[in-house]
Design an enzyme around this catalytic site. Structure first.
Site, PDB file in Angstrom:
ATOM      1  CB  SER A 246      -0.816  -0.176   1.168  1.00 37.59           C
ATOM      2  OG  SER A 246      -1.409   1.295   1.294  1.00 37.59           O
TER       3      SER A 246
ATOM      4  CE1 TYR B  26      -4.608  -2.939   4.616  1.00 35.89           C
ATOM      5  CE2 TYR B  26      -3.659  -0.835   3.846  1.00 35.89           C
ATOM      6  CZ  TYR B  26      -4.072  -1.988   3.474  1.00 35.89           C
ATOM      7  OH  TYR B  26      -3.961  -2.356   2.191  1.00 35.89           O
TER       8      TYR B  26
END
Length: 257
Positions: free
Chosen positions: A149, A162
């Site tokens: 990400s 996350y």
């Protein structure tokens, strides 16, 4: 009737029934690759992707897998071996894409241990041990792509837990590249930016204010779409990228530059 043997490279994509995994699968067939995709619970969606690939002239199949449940990996490997023998008359795959995952948007101070563990199991422990289990089945000269990400480079409050898992995955990619390099296996990380998918309940797609904000901090002036990512996956698995390994490739449209 047993399908005829296929010489096309085979890519295994976890979480391939929707979102970025689905888009990647559909672009891989354009690179003359066959696809095995996994799904956690959405069998109908997974089979629909298989049908789309077959309609384009490719060969595909779907297997159930919960990447957070490492105890199920030996049975999954056995199912994969049986599928390869039955559907492809082969014993190995060429590429592995560790894509499956879930999101969490919550301040660190409010993140529970159970939520932390759930993210850890899906985004780091699962890919670690699934790759360990499947590495002997990956052809020498193949590749592994771990989906990370943009949030490992820039910090957006609420995504700390996350992003922590994805940061660990990026480190894992480099070590895998070093340890598997003697077999000619390339290992890279692809880090998408904000993409309009089902991630976090499809917030970016449905929340106009959030979408405008993302566009305002992105050099190319809009939020990302699945079609911005699928072709990158296909390229990184193809021979076009035969000399790229141990790299983090960000596809974010220039978010927060």
């Amino acid at each position: 009737m047993t399908p005829a043997p296929s010489s096309a490279p085979i890519a295994l994509i976890t979480g391939g029934s929707r979102g970025l995994g689905r888009n990647a699968a559909l672009h891989l067939v354009q690179k003359q690759m066959d696809v095995i995709l996994t799904y956690r619970s959405s069998q109908d969606e997974a089979l629909a992707v298989v049908q789309q690939i077959e309609a384009q002239g490719g060969r595909a199949a779907a297997l159930q897998l919960d990447v957070s449940q490492t105890a199920t990996f030996p049975a999954f490997v056995a199912s994969l071996q049986a599928l390869l023998a039955r559907h492809w008359q082969r014993a190995r795959i060429d590429h592995l894409v560790n894509n499956g995952g879930t999101g969490l948007h919550l301040p660190l101070a409010q993140t529970t241990e159970a939520q932390f563990d759930a993210l850890l199991n899906v985004h780091l422990k699962g890919p670690f041990f699934l790759t360990q289990a499947l590495a002997p089945m990956i052809q020498d000269g193949g590749s592994i792509l771990n989906i990370s990400s943009g949030l490992t480079r820039f910090a957006v409050p609420g995504y700390g837990a996350y992003a922590t898992m994805k940061g660990g995955l990026e480190v894992l990619s480099r070590y895998l590249a070093k340890e598997l390099g003697s077999r000619g296996i390339r290992v890279n990380t692809l880090a998408p930016g904000a993409i309009e998918t089902d991630f976090n309940g499809g917030a970016l797609r449905s929340n106009a204010e959030l979408n405008r904000f993302v566009a305002s901090v992105t050099a190319l002036g809009r939020a990302g779409l699945p079609d911005d990512i699928g072709p990158v996956v296909a390229s990184l698995l193809s021979e076009d990228s035969h000399w790229i390994t141990a790299q983090r490739i960000e596809a974010s449209g220039g978010m927060f530059v």
